[in-house]
Design a protein around this motif. Sequence first.
Motif, PDB file in Angstrom:
ATOM      1  N   VAL A   5       0.821  -1.133   0.099  1.00  0.00           N
ATOM      2  CA  VAL A   5       0.011   0.168  -0.104  1.00  0.00           C
ATOM      3  C   VAL A   5       0.906   1.260   0.042  1.00  0.00           C
ATOM      4  O   VAL A   5       1.506   1.576   1.083  1.00  0.00           O
ATOM      5  CB  VAL A   5      -0.735   0.036   1.210  1.00  0.00           C
ATOM      6  CG1 VAL A   5      -1.795   1.441   1.219  1.00  0.00           C
ATOM      7  CG2 VAL A   5      -1.742  -1.268   1.330  1.00  0.00           C
ATOM      8  N   PHE A  88      -9.476  -0.636   1.744  1.00  0.00           N
ATOM      9  CA  PHE A  88      -8.436  -0.415   0.690  1.00  0.00           C
ATOM     10  C   PHE A  88      -9.281  -0.817  -0.467  1.00  0.00           C
ATOM     11  O   PHE A  88     -10.091  -1.892  -0.639  1.00  0.00           O
ATOM     12  CB  PHE A  88      -7.376  -1.291   0.732  1.00  0.00           C
ATOM     13  CG  PHE A  88      -6.680  -1.023   2.123  1.00  0.00           C
ATOM     14  CD1 PHE A  88      -5.649  -0.141   2.268  1.00  0.00           C
ATOM     15  CD2 PHE A  88      -7.074  -1.715   3.324  1.00  0.00           C
ATOM     16  CE1 PHE A  88      -4.844   0.261   3.374  1.00  0.00           C
ATOM     17  CE2 PHE A  88      -6.155  -1.481   4.692  1.00  0.00           C
ATOM     18  CZ  PHE A  88      -5.225  -0.518   4.500  1.00  0.00           C
ATOM     19  N   GLU A 119      -1.078  -5.191  -4.987  1.00  0.00           N
ATOM     20  CA  GLU A 119      -1.019  -3.903  -4.669  1.00  0.00           C
ATOM     21  C   GLU A 119      -2.373  -3.287  -4.368  1.00  0.00           C
ATOM     22  O   GLU A 119      -3.562  -3.926  -4.782  1.00  0.00           O
ATOM     23  CB  GLU A 119      -0.452  -3.114  -5.751  1.00  0.00           C
ATOM     24  CG  GLU A 119      -0.203  -1.669  -5.315  1.00  0.00           C
ATOM     25  CD  GLU A 119       0.228  -0.733  -6.543  1.00  0.00           C
ATOM     26  OE1 GLU A 119       0.322   0.436  -6.492  1.00  0.00           O
ATOM     27  OE2 GLU A 119       0.743  -1.182  -7.536  1.00  0.00           O
ATOM     28  N   LEU A 120      -2.514  -2.428  -3.240  1.00  0.00           N
ATOM     29  CA  LEU A 120      -3.850  -1.951  -2.854  1.00  0.00           C
ATOM     30  C   LEU A 120      -3.742  -0.470  -2.667  1.00  0.00           C
ATOM     31  O   LEU A 120      -2.635   0.073  -2.508  1.00  0.00           O
ATOM     32  CB  LEU A 120      -4.124  -2.449  -1.539  1.00  0.00           C
ATOM     33  CG  LEU A 120      -4.551  -4.063  -1.091  1.00  0.00           C
ATOM     34  CD1 LEU A 120      -4.766  -4.343   0.350  1.00  0.00           C
ATOM     35  CD2 LEU A 120      -5.611  -4.419  -2.036  1.00  0.00           C
ATOM     36  N   TRP A 121      -4.773   0.385  -3.105  1.00  0.00           N
ATOM     37  CA  TRP A 121      -4.813   1.640  -2.664  1.00  0.00           C
ATOM     38  C   TRP A 121      -5.780   2.046  -1.587  1.00  0.00           C
ATOM     39  O   TRP A 121      -6.669   1.617  -1.204  1.00  0.00           O
ATOM     40  CB  TRP A 121      -5.467   2.359  -4.099  1.00  0.00           C
ATOM     41  CG  TRP A 121      -4.781   2.292  -5.121  1.00  0.00           C
ATOM     42  CD1 TRP A 121      -3.424   2.205  -5.300  1.00  0.00           C
ATOM     43  CD2 TRP A 121      -5.200   2.412  -6.473  1.00  0.00           C
ATOM     44  NE1 TRP A 121      -3.114   2.211  -6.672  1.00  0.00           N
ATOM     45  CE2 TRP A 121      -4.037   2.199  -7.618  1.00  0.00           C
ATOM     46  CE3 TRP A 121      -6.603   2.505  -7.235  1.00  0.00           C
ATOM     47  CZ2 TRP A 121      -4.148   2.384  -8.866  1.00  0.00           C
ATOM     48  CZ3 TRP A 121      -6.861   2.158  -8.615  1.00  0.00           C
ATOM     49  CH2 TRP A 121      -5.759   2.468  -9.516  1.00  0.00           C
ATOM     50  N   ALA A 122      -5.314   2.890  -0.628  1.00  0.00           N
ATOM     51  CA  ALA A 122      -5.902   3.593   0.358  1.00  0.00           C
ATOM     52  C   ALA A 122      -7.393   4.086  -0.006  1.00  0.00           C
ATOM     53  O   ALA A 122      -7.430   4.756  -1.112  1.00  0.00           O
ATOM     54  CB  ALA A 122      -5.123   4.478   1.098  1.00  0.00           C
TER      55      ALA A 122
END
Length: 222
Positions: A5, A88, A119-122
């Motif tokens: 992240v 997320f 992969e993660l996005w907030a």
Amino acid sequence: MNFNVGGAALNIELTHLVIAGWTGRDAVAITHHIEELAALGVAPPSDTPLYYRVSASLLTSAPHVEVVGGNSSGEVEPMIVQLGNRRFLGLGSDHTDRALEAHSVALSKQVCAKPCAAELWAWDEVANDLERISLESWIEEDGEWVLYQQGTLASIRPLAELIVGAGLDSLATDGCAAMMCGTFGAKGGVRPATRFRMRMIDTLLGREIAHEYTAITLPEVA
């Protein structure tokens, strides 16, 4: 599972996994997807959307998954990960056994691994403008990558609505919960494929998440 992240490692122990189905915002698009699957012998849903519970251990970011027989394929989907009060947005594939789907949609989803990007996005970075985010997928056919799906989150019911419908916050009170949030129609119709490539694009912030995997076919024994 290990995620990234914003350059920081996030290790989670997933306790619940939900697959949201029939989540199209446009009634015409939902009907189209139902007709796609009806061509494969899949009965129409009892309601829309539906929330299927599957084993949390099915979620994987590995580049290979194993499937029985040659009748499975992926579906690109936005993925929500809820860890306590932290949320997320990620990218996943609801890989599904198409032959079994004609017998039971729930069982077809429960027997296949669910690949996802690492992969993660907030959530707070994307929550105010989710509909700008687009997703694409490709399958390999005859040695060539073919565009399979394409759309934006504007075509899917609001993710906040799906989070409430699935009770994701409640599921995350005793651990970490994730949900795949539905998909788009397939160009050329839903069909099996052993190699699948997908990406999620944030045009506003100029970034993307991508993942590719291969389904290794195990023999069917009568």
